[in-house]
Design a protein around this motif. Structure first.
Motif, PDB file in Angstrom:
ATOM      1  N   LEU A  50       1.996   6.085  -8.422  1.00 21.29           N
ATOM      2  CA  LEU A  50       0.675   6.431  -9.190  1.00 21.29           C
ATOM      3  C   LEU A  50       0.034   7.562  -8.210  1.00 21.29           C
ATOM      4  O   LEU A  50      -0.735   8.555  -8.917  1.00 21.29           O
ATOM      5  CB  LEU A  50      -0.200   5.342  -8.859  1.00 21.29           C
ATOM      6  CG  LEU A  50       0.277   4.171  -9.808  1.00 21.29           C
ATOM      7  CD1 LEU A  50      -0.703   2.870  -9.808  1.00 21.29           C
ATOM      8  CD2 LEU A  50       0.239   4.699 -11.449  1.00 21.29           C
ATOM      9  N   ILE A  51       0.241   7.573  -7.056  1.00 21.14           N
ATOM     10  CA  ILE A  51      -0.431   8.837  -6.109  1.00 21.14           C
ATOM     11  C   ILE A  51       0.244   9.947  -6.542  1.00 21.14           C
ATOM     12  O   ILE A  51      -0.129  11.061  -6.752  1.00 21.14           O
ATOM     13  CB  ILE A  51      -0.464   8.269  -4.666  1.00 21.14           C
ATOM     14  CG1 ILE A  51      -1.503   7.201  -4.426  1.00 21.14           C
ATOM     15  CG2 ILE A  51      -0.716   9.750  -3.855  1.00 21.14           C
ATOM     16  CD1 ILE A  51      -1.121   6.615  -2.939  1.00 21.14           C
ATOM     17  N   ASN A  85       2.246   2.330  -5.685  1.00 23.76           N
ATOM     18  CA  ASN A  85       1.437   3.001  -5.444  1.00 23.76           C
ATOM     19  C   ASN A  85       1.739   4.222  -5.281  1.00 23.76           C
ATOM     20  O   ASN A  85       1.310   5.430  -5.524  1.00 23.76           O
ATOM     21  CB  ASN A  85       0.671   2.560  -4.047  1.00 23.76           C
ATOM     22  CG  ASN A  85      -0.283   1.578  -4.241  1.00 23.76           C
ATOM     23  OD1 ASN A  85      -1.230   1.781  -5.237  1.00 23.76           O
ATOM     24  ND2 ASN A  85      -0.435   0.574  -3.434  1.00 23.76           N
ATOM     25  N   ASN A 127       0.881  -1.238  -0.011  1.00 24.77           N
ATOM     26  CA  ASN A 127       0.080   0.010  -0.039  1.00 24.77           C
ATOM     27  C   ASN A 127       0.905   1.262  -0.105  1.00 24.77           C
ATOM     28  O   ASN A 127       0.501   2.256  -0.645  1.00 24.77           O
ATOM     29  CB  ASN A 127      -0.848  -0.137   1.254  1.00 24.77           C
ATOM     30  CG  ASN A 127      -1.999  -0.938   1.119  1.00 24.77           C
ATOM     31  OD1 ASN A 127      -2.228  -1.474  -0.258  1.00 24.77           O
ATOM     32  ND2 ASN A 127      -2.925  -1.177   1.903  1.00 24.77           N
ATOM     33  N   ASN A 174      -0.441  11.793  -9.411  1.00 23.28           N
ATOM     34  CA  ASN A 174      -2.159  12.115  -9.332  1.00 23.28           C
ATOM     35  C   ASN A 174      -2.870  11.459 -10.214  1.00 23.28           C
ATOM     36  O   ASN A 174      -3.936  11.612 -10.606  1.00 23.28           O
ATOM     37  CB  ASN A 174      -2.483  13.607  -9.470  1.00 23.28           C
ATOM     38  CG  ASN A 174      -2.152  14.485  -8.533  1.00 23.28           C
ATOM     39  OD1 ASN A 174      -2.156  13.971  -7.335  1.00 23.28           O
ATOM     40  ND2 ASN A 174      -1.475  15.499  -8.711  1.00 23.28           N
ATOM     41  N   ILE A 175      -2.484  10.003 -10.536  1.00 21.83           N
ATOM     42  CA  ILE A 175      -3.148   9.199 -11.233  1.00 21.83           C
ATOM     43  C   ILE A 175      -4.450   8.523 -10.431  1.00 21.83           C
ATOM     44  O   ILE A 175      -5.591   8.261 -10.740  1.00 21.83           O
ATOM     45  CB  ILE A 175      -2.220   7.973 -11.813  1.00 21.83           C
ATOM     46  CG1 ILE A 175      -1.569   8.796 -13.019  1.00 21.83           C
ATOM     47  CG2 ILE A 175      -3.480   7.046 -12.697  1.00 21.83           C
ATOM     48  CD1 ILE A 175      -0.381   7.792 -13.186  1.00 21.83           C
ATOM     49  N   ILE A 176      -4.096   8.237  -9.186  1.00 21.83           N
ATOM     50  CA  ILE A 176      -5.135   7.617  -8.099  1.00 21.83           C
ATOM     51  C   ILE A 176      -5.203   8.438  -6.930  1.00 21.83           C
ATOM     52  O   ILE A 176      -4.168   9.061  -6.664  1.00 21.83           O
ATOM     53  CB  ILE A 176      -4.741   6.277  -7.863  1.00 21.83           C
ATOM     54  CG1 ILE A 176      -3.422   6.007  -7.455  1.00 21.83           C
ATOM     55  CG2 ILE A 176      -5.297   5.276  -9.035  1.00 21.83           C
ATOM     56  CD1 ILE A 176      -3.084   4.639  -6.861  1.00 21.83           C
ATOM     57  N   ASP A 177      -6.153   8.484  -6.119  1.00 17.93           N
ATOM     58  CA  ASP A 177      -5.972   9.211  -4.678  1.00 17.93           C
ATOM     59  C   ASP A 177      -5.746   8.260  -3.630  1.00 17.93           C
ATOM     60  O   ASP A 177      -5.119   8.526  -2.840  1.00 17.93           O
ATOM     61  CB  ASP A 177      -7.328  10.047  -4.433  1.00 17.93           C
ATOM     62  CG  ASP A 177      -8.184  10.115  -5.495  1.00 17.93           C
ATOM     63  OD1 ASP A 177      -7.615  10.750  -6.601  1.00 17.93           O
ATOM     64  OD2 ASP A 177      -9.435   9.908  -5.528  1.00 17.93           O
ATOM     65  N   LYS A 178      -6.403   6.985  -3.849  1.00 16.72           N
ATOM     66  CA  LYS A 178      -6.040   5.974  -2.689  1.00 16.72           C
ATOM     67  C   LYS A 178      -5.356   5.053  -3.205  1.00 16.72           C
ATOM     68  O   LYS A 178      -5.403   4.580  -4.258  1.00 16.72           O
ATOM     69  CB  LYS A 178      -7.391   5.339  -2.247  1.00 16.72           C
ATOM     70  CG  LYS A 178      -8.421   6.112  -1.316  1.00 16.72           C
ATOM     71  CD  LYS A 178      -9.443   5.323  -0.706  1.00 16.72           C
ATOM     72  CE  LYS A 178     -10.448   4.873  -1.784  1.00 16.72           C
ATOM     73  NZ  LYS A 178     -11.747   4.138  -1.419  1.00 16.72           N
ATOM     74  N   LEU A 214      -3.864   1.558  -4.354  1.00 17.76           N
ATOM     75  CA  LEU A 214      -4.572   0.146  -4.952  1.00 17.76           C
ATOM     76  C   LEU A 214      -4.183  -0.706  -3.989  1.00 17.76           C
ATOM     77  O   LEU A 214      -3.124  -1.027  -3.609  1.00 17.76           O
ATOM     78  CB  LEU A 214      -4.050   0.011  -6.346  1.00 17.76           C
ATOM     79  CG  LEU A 214      -4.408   0.825  -7.344  1.00 17.76           C
ATOM     80  CD1 LEU A 214      -3.742   0.528  -8.926  1.00 17.76           C
ATOM     81  CD2 LEU A 214      -6.076   0.842  -7.626  1.00 17.76           C
TER      82      LEU A 214
END
Lengths: 373, 289
Positions: free
Chosen positions: B135-136, B132, B127, B139-143, B145
């Motif tokens: 990616l965070i 991760n 996590n 800014n591709i995801i907020d939480k 994966l």
């Protein structure tokens, strides 16, 4: 002559920096048995692979039935190859091996294919072997299957890359006759690669002699054997005494030359013009088996001394010293006398057995097969 | 009578047979004997013959473990085959110098402890792991994966660990493939794809089968990968045997499971040998058994 089936024009082939085929131009006619003959590394196999499409050519063109095939991949050319190691598919049985080409091209249905395979296996005398795997066959049998697998596609040209090389001498001789009769029977054009002159002379309609990527001579077996166009061909085909001679005078078709102290009148090679033989020096090439030894003097004979005599049943090989020049003579029956070492003898030869060739660079004298001994 | 000639021929094999006998054969015999013994309440082994251990193997819970393991091993073998074949094919067709380098790179992971490499996946997939974070960060995801502690994570780790075996096995069979067979196929009218499916693929089946075996067998027993990457949620044979010995203190039952696993392996080897024999007519000297 009618239009050639296949014609190569100014074909050049390079591997990295080495120039393998140099300006090869050759016409191959429908239905002939053509042999590419030359020492290893002369480019004969490369030439075959260029025709098959397994190698590309750097320049020139290859025409099959009048249209260029030089840019076609091998699977789009209507020629088939019998590979040196046969290249039979080990995971397929004999039937499936032979069926490979027609099945790929979907050229006939399975029922017709079965009939056709029976015919072709009969032709190569391998009926009854359909279910065998390739590793269960002998060398000669694999050879036949490789030929059957290629011939079933009814190629315009069958290319054979030293197919008899792996067989023993007896089987090789037998297969030579077989191949030649197979060619006549199927009326397929054969292009055959070999380094074995006997094989070439035996089977071919025409022989192409190659050396260092250059065609040296094209002609019938008799032509290349009796009338070599240059020193290489004279030396490569047949067993000859090759000597440097001094040219004294030209006399019509004949040239008077001097071999050490002996004066000889000789005909210039029909492939060379008399002008070629009119330099100061020329090359005299005499077939060892067209010479004979006699104990009494005969017209146009040269006097010499026997150096050695080897009797081997069917032939007698002798070495004779002609006033400082060593020559080899092969006789197939004893002549008018029993000569032995040290005897004074007289040498004669058939006119057709001796030719005069223009002088070449890098020339090395030799006396028949004895030179290496 | 003893055939002296045969004996002399086989004499060099004696040391290795003795070696295997002592280090593999004798322990195996112990395992088999152990699987028929009982234990007391404290977990001590009691020498009393019983078939209970083998009966317990067929408990539906345990059957599920067998199925789980078979599923993982089969899937791992297929995935490594599908990824490994193109790699092996490509490598075998490289020129000599590049080929040697490529083989070196494929073998390189073996020089690093497999435990460390498995921890590497946690650092990558966790996590707060590298993937991760990136990616965070972009800014591709907020939480984050959730990529850890799943069956797919275990599958990834196992396939990653064992793929070199598959590549090398297939590489060997592609590399020794006689190029003139391919030329003969082109010559007889087949294009590149037809030649691949009719000649190359069938002739490299022994390599694929060898790779399959070399991947399948160890993936049955790689317990630490499922422990580390699976978080103990999925139980496989390796984990089960491991925990029965350590936590469960039930060595006889663990021995019975081991015997079950060995039988599974033998079945796979049997299928492999039949496959290779059929494909090469018994003429393949490179077969692994």
């Amino acid at each position: 002559m009618d239009k050639p089936l296949l014609s190569l024009t100014d074909v050049n082939k390079y591997f990295d920096d080495s120039h393998i085929l140099k300006d090869i131009s050759l016409d191959i006619h429908d239905g002939e048995f053509l042999t590419l003959l030359g020492p290893s590394g002369c480019g004969k196999t490369t030439m075959l692979r260029c025709i098959a499409g397994l190698e590309s050519i750097n320049s020139g063109d290859i025409l099959l039935n009048g249209s260029s095939i030089k840019d076609l991949p091998p699977n789009k050319r209507n020629v088939n190859t019998v590979f040196q190691n046969y290249a039979l598919f080990p995971h397929l049985n004999i039937y499936d091996n032979v069926a490979y080409g027609p099945r790929i091209k979907k050229s006939m249905n399975e029922a017709d294919l079965k009939v056709r395979i029976n015919e072709i296996l009969e032709l190569v005398q391998m009926t009854g072997y359909e279910e065998r795997m390739t590793h269960q066959l002998s060398g000669g049998q694999r050879q036949r299957i490789a030929i059957a697998r290629a011939l079933i596609n009814e190629p315009d040209i069958l290319l054979l890359d030293e197919p008899l090389g792996a067989l023993d001498l007896k089987l090789r001789r037998y297969m030579q006759t077989e191949l030649a009769s197979l060619q006549k029977q199927t009326k397929t054009t054969f292009v055959y690669v070999t380094h074995d002159q006997e094989e070439a002379l035996n089977m071919s309609d025409r022989i192409v002699v190659l050396n260092k990527g250059v065609i040296q001579q094209v002609g019938s077996p008799r032509e290349v054997y009796n009338n070599p166009s240059n020193l290489f061909v004279a030396d490569f085909i047949g067993d000859r005494n090759i000597k440097k001679v001094k040219v004294i005078e030209k006399n019509g078709d004949y040239v008077r030359v001097m071999l050490k102290d002996n004066i000889i009148d000789i005909k210039c090679s029909t492939n060379a013009t008399t002008k070629d033989c009119s330099d100061d020096y020329a090359i005299l090439a005499i077939h060892t088996d067209k010479m004979s030894i006699s104990c009494s003097e005969k017209p146009n004979s040269l006097m010499g001394t026997i150096i050695s005599v080897h009797y081997s049943g069917s032939q007698i090989r002798s070495q004779v010293d002609l006033g400082g020049e060593k020559v080899a003579v092969i006789e197939y029956r004893s002549n008018d006398c029993d000569y032995k070492k040290g005897d004074k003898v007289y040498i004669t030869w058939e006119e057709s057995g001796a030719i005069l060739l223009p002088m070449e660079e890098g020339f090395k004298e030799r006396s028949g097969g004895y030179e290496e001994v | 009578m003893v055939d002296m000639k045969k004996f002399k021929q086989n004499a060099p094999a004696i040391p290795i047979l003795v070696w295997f006998g002592i280090l593999v054969g004798i322990p195996l015999i112990f395992v088999v004997i152990l699987s028929f013994l009982s234990r007391d309440e404290l977990g001590n082994i009691v020498v009393r013959f019983t078939l209970d251990n083998y009966k317990r193997i067929f408990d539906p819970i345990y059957i599920k473990v067998f199925i789980n393991s078979l599923f993982l091993a089969t899937l791992t073998s297929f995935i490594t085959m599908i990824i490994g074949y193109p790699v092996a094919y490509f490598t075998a067709n490289l020129e000599k110098k590049k080929k040697a380098l490529a083989i070196l790179l494929i073998m390189l992971p073996f020089w690093i402890s497999s435990l460390l490499r498995t921890y590497g996946w946690i650092i990558l997939l966790g996590n707060t792991g590298l993937v991760n974070n990136l990616l965070i960060g972009f800014n591709i995801i907020d939480k984050p994966l959730s990529m850890m502690y799943k069956f797919s994570t275990i599958l990834t780790g196992t396939a990653y660990m064992l793929i070199p075996f598959m590549i090398i096995a297939i590489y060997n069979s592609v590399d020794k493939l006689d190029r003139s067979l391919l030329e003969a196929s082109y010559d007889l009218g087949a294009g590149k794809w037809k030649t691949f499916f009719k000649i190359t693929l069938p002739l490299t089946i022994p390599g694929i089968a060898g790779g399959f075996t070399l991947v399948f067998i160890p993936s049955l027993g790689l317990f630490f990968i499922s422990d580390l990457l699976g978080g103990g949620k999925n139980i496989f044979l390796g984990n089960l045997i491991n925990s029965l010995i350590t936590k469960g203190r039930n060595k006889p039952l663990a021995a019975a499971f081991s015997v079950g696993m060995i039988i599974m392996v033998l079945i796979v080897l049997f299928i492999y040998s039949r496959l290779v024999k059929r494909n090469t007519g018994g003429a393949d000297e490179n077969s692994i058994i």
